[in-house]
Design a protein around this motif. Sequence first.
Motif, PDB file in Angstrom:
ATOM      1  N   VAL A 109       0.825  -1.211   0.000  1.00 42.95           N
ATOM      2  CA  VAL A 109       0.000   0.000   0.000  1.00 42.95           C
ATOM      3  C   VAL A 109       0.857   1.258   0.000  1.00 42.95           C
ATOM      4  O   VAL A 109       0.448   2.292  -0.533  1.00 42.95           O
ATOM      5  CB  VAL A 109      -1.000   0.039   1.185  1.00 42.95           C
ATOM      6  N   ASP A 110       2.053   1.172   0.584  1.00 44.99           N
ATOM      7  CA  ASP A 110       2.913   2.346   0.671  1.00 44.99           C
ATOM      8  C   ASP A 110       3.626   2.620  -0.651  1.00 44.99           C
ATOM      9  O   ASP A 110       3.671   3.758  -1.123  1.00 44.99           O
ATOM     10  CB  ASP A 110       3.951   2.136   1.776  1.00 44.99           C
ATOM     11  N   GLU A 111       4.162   1.567  -1.265  1.00 51.54           N
ATOM     12  CA  GLU A 111       4.943   1.725  -2.487  1.00 51.54           C
ATOM     13  C   GLU A 111       4.069   1.699  -3.737  1.00 51.54           C
ATOM     14  O   GLU A 111       4.448   2.251  -4.778  1.00 51.54           O
ATOM     15  CB  GLU A 111       5.978   0.604  -2.581  1.00 51.54           C
ATOM     16  N   ALA A 175      -3.515  -2.149   6.957  1.00 52.29           N
ATOM     17  CA  ALA A 175      -2.750  -1.405   5.948  1.00 52.29           C
ATOM     18  C   ALA A 175      -3.645  -0.404   5.227  1.00 52.29           C
ATOM     19  O   ALA A 175      -3.231   0.736   4.959  1.00 52.29           O
ATOM     20  CB  ALA A 175      -2.108  -2.373   4.966  1.00 52.29           C
ATOM     21  N   ARG A 176      -4.862  -0.820   4.897  1.00 53.74           N
ATOM     22  CA  ARG A 176      -5.797   0.092   4.228  1.00 53.74           C
ATOM     23  C   ARG A 176      -6.132   1.279   5.126  1.00 53.74           C
ATOM     24  O   ARG A 176      -6.177   2.427   4.659  1.00 53.74           O
ATOM     25  CB  ARG A 176      -7.075  -0.654   3.854  1.00 53.74           C
ATOM     26  N   ALA A 180      -5.413   5.194   4.416  1.00 49.74           N
ATOM     27  CA  ALA A 180      -6.546   6.126   4.385  1.00 49.74           C
ATOM     28  C   ALA A 180      -6.380   7.257   5.400  1.00 49.74           C
ATOM     29  O   ALA A 180      -6.836   8.381   5.174  1.00 49.74           O
ATOM     30  CB  ALA A 180      -7.847   5.375   4.643  1.00 49.74           C
ATOM     31  N   ASP A 181      -5.732   6.943   6.525  1.00 48.86           N
ATOM     32  CA  ASP A 181      -5.510   7.948   7.575  1.00 48.86           C
ATOM     33  C   ASP A 181      -4.245   8.771   7.339  1.00 48.86           C
ATOM     34  O   ASP A 181      -3.776   9.456   8.256  1.00 48.86           O
ATOM     35  CB  ASP A 181      -5.424   7.264   8.940  1.00 48.86           C
ATOM     36  N   GLN A 182      -3.694   8.673   6.128  1.00 48.10           N
ATOM     37  CA  GLN A 182      -2.511   9.472   5.758  1.00 48.10           C
ATOM     38  C   GLN A 182      -1.263   9.080   6.550  1.00 48.10           C
ATOM     39  O   GLN A 182      -0.505   9.931   7.012  1.00 48.10           O
ATOM     40  CB  GLN A 182      -2.795  10.970   5.931  1.00 48.10           C
ATOM     41  N   ARG A 183      -1.080   7.764   6.744  1.00 48.81           N
ATOM     42  CA  ARG A 183       0.133   7.238   7.392  1.00 48.81           C
ATOM     43  C   ARG A 183       0.391   7.939   8.726  1.00 48.81           C
ATOM     44  O   ARG A 183       1.433   8.607   8.901  1.00 48.81           O
ATOM     45  CB  ARG A 183       1.336   7.402   6.456  1.00 48.81           C
ATOM     46  N   PRO A 184      -0.499   7.795   9.704  1.00 42.59           N
ATOM     47  CA  PRO A 184      -0.398   8.562  10.959  1.00 42.59           C
ATOM     48  C   PRO A 184       0.801   8.186  11.827  1.00 42.59           C
ATOM     49  O   PRO A 184       1.208   8.985  12.680  1.00 42.59           O
ATOM     50  CB  PRO A 184      -1.711   8.229  11.676  1.00 42.59           C
TER      51      PRO A 184
END
Length: 212
Positions: A109-111, A175-176, A180-184
């Motif tokens: 999800v990050d890359e 991960a989703r 969705a939470d902008q990588r808190p």
Amino acid sequence: MAETIEHNGQAGRGARLPRTARRAQLLAAAQDIFAANGYHAAAMDEIAERAGVSKPVLYQHFPGKLELYMALLEAHVDELTRRVTDAMESTTDNKVRVRNAVAAYFDFVDEESQAFRLVFESDLRGEPVVHDAVERATEASVRAITATITADAGLDEDRARLLAVGLVGVSQVAARAWLADQRPVPKDEAVALISTLAWKGIGGGFPLQHPV
């Protein structure tokens, strides 16, 4: 076989691309458009323009929008499956395996955030071929983890599968939510939190039956 590149609809500049490179170019352009607009609002004209080719060139590679979308989706399903399978096969340390399985989803999800949205947030999930492709991604991951748990935790396949489904589910949903939470929180910390949660349940409740 090579093809002449067309920029902004204008051919004849002499540059050429091998067919495989052109296909990759078209898929990259399609991913941008599908991720931004969704399947239904995406237009083949727009994809061709983004790729810098004419529509006839696009249709030489993909007969229609669904075929283009499926080629992209299948590539991402294969990539996610490879990541989870590699996580299981990269070590015999079960604690590391759990962490690697969780990390496979967070890394994906990050890359590959556009790819992730196409796989798990498609607006075409009602289409049978799309549904089947997405289910294949989940099922392949579950099978890889099930085989490891069956061998190492001394469980029968049905019980191992339930644990595998749980690990895939918590990894995917966490991960989703993280994306969705902008990588808190930093990714490494997020992976550590979720893998600790999973390990306390799997590693603590179902220890290795045949220590290496």
